[in-house]
Design a protein around this motif. Structure first.
Motif, mmCIF file in Angstrom:
data_model
loop_
_atom_site.group_PDB
_atom_site.id
_atom_site.type_symbol
_atom_site.label_atom_id
_atom_site.label_comp_id
_atom_site.label_asym_id
_atom_site.label_seq_id
_atom_site.Cartn_x
_atom_site.Cartn_y
_atom_site.Cartn_z
ATOM 1 N N ALA A 8 0.809 -1.224 0.000
ATOM 2 C CA ALA A 8 0.000 0.000 0.000
ATOM 3 C C ALA A 8 0.839 1.270 0.000
ATOM 4 N N LYS A 31 4.988 -2.802 4.905
ATOM 5 C CA LYS A 31 5.966 -3.541 5.712
ATOM 6 C C LYS A 31 6.188 -2.813 7.032
ATOM 7 N N ALA A 49 7.076 -11.249 4.150
ATOM 8 C CA ALA A 49 8.142 -12.224 3.903
ATOM 9 C C ALA A 49 8.429 -13.071 5.149
ATOM 10 N N THR A 68 -0.070 -6.283 -4.538
ATOM 11 C CA THR A 68 0.956 -5.575 -5.329
ATOM 12 C C THR A 68 2.353 -5.736 -4.731
ATOM 13 N N THR A 111 4.051 -9.069 -14.108
ATOM 14 C CA THR A 111 4.959 -8.232 -14.911
ATOM 15 C C THR A 111 5.127 -8.758 -16.342
ATOM 16 N N LYS A 138 7.974 -13.931 -10.154
ATOM 17 C CA LYS A 138 6.640 -13.353 -10.388
ATOM 18 C C LYS A 138 5.740 -14.351 -11.123
ATOM 19 N N VAL A 157 1.785 -6.055 -16.088
ATOM 20 C CA VAL A 157 2.015 -4.659 -16.487
ATOM 21 C C VAL A 157 3.499 -4.460 -16.820
ATOM 22 N N PRO A 158 3.806 -3.441 -17.652
ATOM 23 C CA PRO A 158 5.215 -3.123 -17.927
ATOM 24 C C PRO A 158 5.721 -2.068 -16.940
HETATM 25 N N1 LIG Z 1 7.225 -0.561 -10.833
HETATM 26 C C1 LIG Z 1 7.300 -1.141 -12.026
HETATM 27 O O1 LIG Z 1 7.879 -0.567 -12.962
HETATM 28 C C2 LIG Z 1 6.654 -2.488 -12.248
HETATM 29 C C3 LIG Z 1 6.728 -3.077 -13.518
HETATM 30 C C4 LIG Z 1 6.104 -4.319 -13.727
HETATM 31 C C5 LIG Z 1 5.452 -4.957 -12.681
HETATM 32 N N2 LIG Z 1 5.432 -4.376 -11.453
HETATM 33 C C6 LIG Z 1 4.757 -5.088 -10.373
HETATM 34 O O2 LIG Z 1 3.817 -4.208 -9.804
HETATM 35 C C7 LIG Z 1 3.698 -4.448 -8.415
HETATM 36 C C8 LIG Z 1 3.814 -3.139 -7.673
HETATM 37 O O3 LIG Z 1 5.099 -2.590 -7.899
HETATM 38 P P1 LIG Z 1 5.503 -1.182 -7.262
HETATM 39 O O4 LIG Z 1 6.378 -0.508 -8.250
HETATM 40 O O5 LIG Z 1 4.303 -0.471 -6.743
HETATM 41 O O6 LIG Z 1 6.410 -1.661 -6.039
HETATM 42 P P2 LIG Z 1 7.143 -0.761 -4.965
HETATM 43 O O7 LIG Z 1 6.930 0.693 -5.223
HETATM 44 O O8 LIG Z 1 8.564 -1.258 -4.869
HETATM 45 O O9 LIG Z 1 6.392 -1.111 -3.624
HETATM 46 C C9 LIG Z 1 6.584 -2.330 -3.023
HETATM 47 C C10 LIG Z 1 5.612 -2.444 -1.870
HETATM 48 O O10 LIG Z 1 5.801 -3.733 -1.293
HETATM 49 C C11 LIG Z 1 5.898 -3.581 0.106
HETATM 50 N N3 LIG Z 1 6.763 -4.600 0.653
HETATM 51 C C12 LIG Z 1 8.053 -4.879 0.326
HETATM 52 N N4 LIG Z 1 8.521 -5.875 1.097
HETATM 53 C C13 LIG Z 1 7.494 -6.219 1.927
HETATM 54 C C14 LIG Z 1 7.344 -7.169 2.962
HETATM 55 N N5 LIG Z 1 8.348 -7.988 3.295
HETATM 56 N N6 LIG Z 1 6.165 -7.241 3.633
HETATM 57 C C15 LIG Z 1 5.140 -6.409 3.307
HETATM 58 N N7 LIG Z 1 5.206 -5.502 2.327
HETATM 59 C C16 LIG Z 1 6.383 -5.405 1.654
HETATM 60 C C17 LIG Z 1 6.512 -2.221 0.325
HETATM 61 O O11 LIG Z 1 6.183 -1.800 1.650
HETATM 62 P P3 LIG Z 1 7.151 -0.772 2.463
HETATM 63 O O12 LIG Z 1 7.155 0.493 1.650
HETATM 64 O O13 LIG Z 1 6.489 -0.622 3.783
HETATM 65 O O14 LIG Z 1 8.503 -1.440 2.499
HETATM 66 C C18 LIG Z 1 5.821 -1.412 -0.768
HETATM 67 O O15 LIG Z 1 4.566 -0.975 -0.306
HETATM 68 C C19 LIG Z 1 4.763 -5.472 -8.067
HETATM 69 O O16 LIG Z 1 4.131 -6.698 -7.908
HETATM 70 C C20 LIG Z 1 5.700 -5.481 -9.256
HETATM 71 O O17 LIG Z 1 6.252 -6.770 -9.461
HETATM 72 C C21 LIG Z 1 6.011 -3.163 -11.214
#
Ligand SMILES: NC(=O)c1ccc[n+]([C@@H]2O[C@H](COP(=O)([O-])OP(=O)(O)OC[C@H]3O[C@@H](n4cnc5c(N)ncnc54)[C@H](OP(=O)(O)O)[C@@H]3O)[C@@H](O)[C@H]2O)c1
Length: 300
Positions: A8, A31, A49, A68, A111, A138, A157-158
Motif C-alpha cells: 500500500a 511492511k 516475507a 501488489t 509483470t 513473479k 504490467v510493464p
Molecule cells: N514498478 C514497475 O515498474 C513495475 C513493472 C512491472 C510490474 N510491477 C509489479 O507491480 C507491483 C507493484 O510494484 P511497485 O512498483 O508499486 O512496487 P514498490 O513501489 O517497490 O512497492 C513495493 C511495496 O511492497 C511492500 N513490501 C516490500 N517488502 C514487503 C514485505 N516484506 N512485507 C510487506 N510488504 C512489503 C513495500 O512496503 P514498504 O514500503 O512498507 O517497504 C511497498 O509498499 C509489483 O508486484 C511489481 O512486481 C512493477
C-alpha cells in the motif's frame, strides 16, 4: 466488501488505495508503519516475507485482496534469491490460499518480465519464459494464484510511473531525473524497449477487473515505446533541462538480463471495456505541475 491491498505504500499500491478511498472500504498492508496505528486507520504493518506475521492477515476481515507487494528490482532478486522467493512466491501463495479458503476474490499484479522479449507482442495466452530471477518468481507467484482458484485474476504490467507515493518512489521518473541533474557525461541504455505506463491507468484497470470479478490473465500497457535514454530526453524536453551530457548507449547492459521488447497485447482488458492507457508524452504533460513540485522537494 472490504479490500485488502498489499504494497500500500508502493508506487502502484498507493495509487490503488487513493482510488479505493473514495468509494470502498480498504485495509492497506505496508511492511513498516511510520506512525503508530490508531483505531479506524486504513493501514496495518505486516512483514509478508515472514510467515510468523501471516496470521495477522488471516485474522482480518476482508473479501478481496489486491496483491501488489513484491521485490521488483531484477538485480535485487538475482542477488538475494531467498528473499525474492519469500515475498514474490511464498507470501503470494499464502495470500492466494487464504483468499480461496475464505471464498474471497484476488487480483495479483504481475509483470511483462515473464516474457523473454524476443517475439512481441505477447498476448495473454503466450507461454511465459522469464529471462531473470525476478520474472521467474513473479511467474511462480502467478501460477500459485491461478492454481488456488479459477476465479482469481492476474494483471501483467510493464514499467510503471506515477506520483501517488511521491516522486522518489517512481523509479522510471527519478531514474531519469537523476542523470539529468547530475551534469556528468553518462551513457544511457538506448536498446531495451519500454512502454512506460501510468499507475492511474493500471489502477483503473484493477477497478474494472474487480467490478467484473473477472478471472484469468489480463494485460495492461501503454503503447508509446521508448528506451531509458528516450525517457530522459522526453523529461528533459518537458522540463526544459539540458541533456547534451547524456549519450545513447547501444552496447550490452550489466546486471540481470532484461527482455529486449516484452510488449503486451491487451485484448482481454479491451473486451471488458477498458479504453486504453495514455501515452507517457500526454500523461507527463498533464503531470508537469506535480513533477515540478516533486523536483523542488528533492532539490531542497
Ligand atoms: N514498478 C514497475 O515498474 C513495475 C513493472 C512491472 C510490474 N510491477 C509489479 O507491480 C507491483 C507493484 O510494484 P511497485 O512498483 O508499486 O512496487 P514498490 O513501489 O517497490 O512497492 C513495493 C511495496 O511492497 C511492500 N513490501 C516490500 N517488502 C514487503 C514485505 N516484506 N512485507 C510487506 N510488504 C512489503 C513495500 O512496503 P514498504 O514500503 O512498507 O517497504 C511497498 O509498499 C509489483 O508486484 C511489481 O512486481 C512493477
Amino acid at each position: 466488501m472490504k479490500v485488502l491491498v498489499t504494497g500500500a505504500s508502493g508506487l502502484l499500491g498507493s495509487e490503488i488505495c487513493r482510488r479505493l478511498d473514495a468509494d470502498r472500504e480498504f485495509l492497506g498492508i505496508k511492511k513498516l508503519l511510520k506512525l503508530r496505528r490508531k483505531p479506524g486507520d486504513h493501514y496495518l504493518a505486516v512483514d509478508l516475507a515472514n510467515p510468523a506475521d501471516w496470521p495477522q492477515i488471516a485474522e482480518q476481515d476482508w473479501s478481496v485482496v489486491i496483491h501488489t507487494a513484491a521485490i521488483k528490482e531484477p538485480d535485487k532478486c538475482e542477488n538475494n534469491q531467498p528473499d525474492a522467493v519469500m515475498l514474490n512466491v511464498a507470501a503470494t501463495a499464502f495470500l492466494a490460499n487464504e483468499a480461496a479458503r475464505r471464498r474471497a476474490y484476488m487480483i495479483y499484479i504481475c509483470t511483462d518480465y515473464v516474457f523473454p522479449g524476443i517475439n512481441p507482442p505477447y498476448d495473454e495466452d503466450a507461454a511465459p519464459e522469464p529471462l531473470n530471477y525476478y520474472g521467474q518468481t513473479k511467474w511462480q507467484g502467478e501460477l500459485a494464484v491461478l492454481a488456488a482458484s479459477t476465479s482469481f485474476a492476474s494483471l501483467r504490467v510493464p514499467i510503471l510511473y506515477g506520483l501517488a507515493a511521491g516522486i522518489e518512489q517512481s523509479g522510471a521518473i527519478i531514474g531519469s531525473l537523476r542523470p539529468l541533474f547530475d551534469r556528468h557525461e553518462q551513457k544511457m541504455d538506448d536498446v531495451i524497449v519500454r512502454y512506460p505506463t501510468w499507475t492511474g491507468n493500471v489502477a483503473a484497470a484493477v477497478e474494472l477487473i474487480l467490478s467484473n470479478q473477472a478471472a484469468g490473465v489480463f494485460h495492461c500497457t501503454a503503447e508509446e515505446r521508448t528506451t531509458k535514454y528516450g525517457l530522459c530526453v522526453a523529461l528533459a524536453q518537458l522540463l526544459d533541462l539540458p541533456y547534451d551530457h547524456l549519450q545513447p548507449y547501444t552496447g550490452l547492459g550489466t546486471g540481470a538480463p532484461r527482455p529486449h521488447d516484452a510488449h503486451l497485447s491487451w485484448q482481454r482488458l479491451r473486451l471488458l471495456g477498458f479504453p486504453g492507457c495514455k501515452s507517457f508524452s500526454q500523461q507527463l504533460q498533464l503531470m508537469k505541475p506535480e513533477l515540478a513540485a516533486g523536483i523542488r522537494c528533492i532539490k531542497s
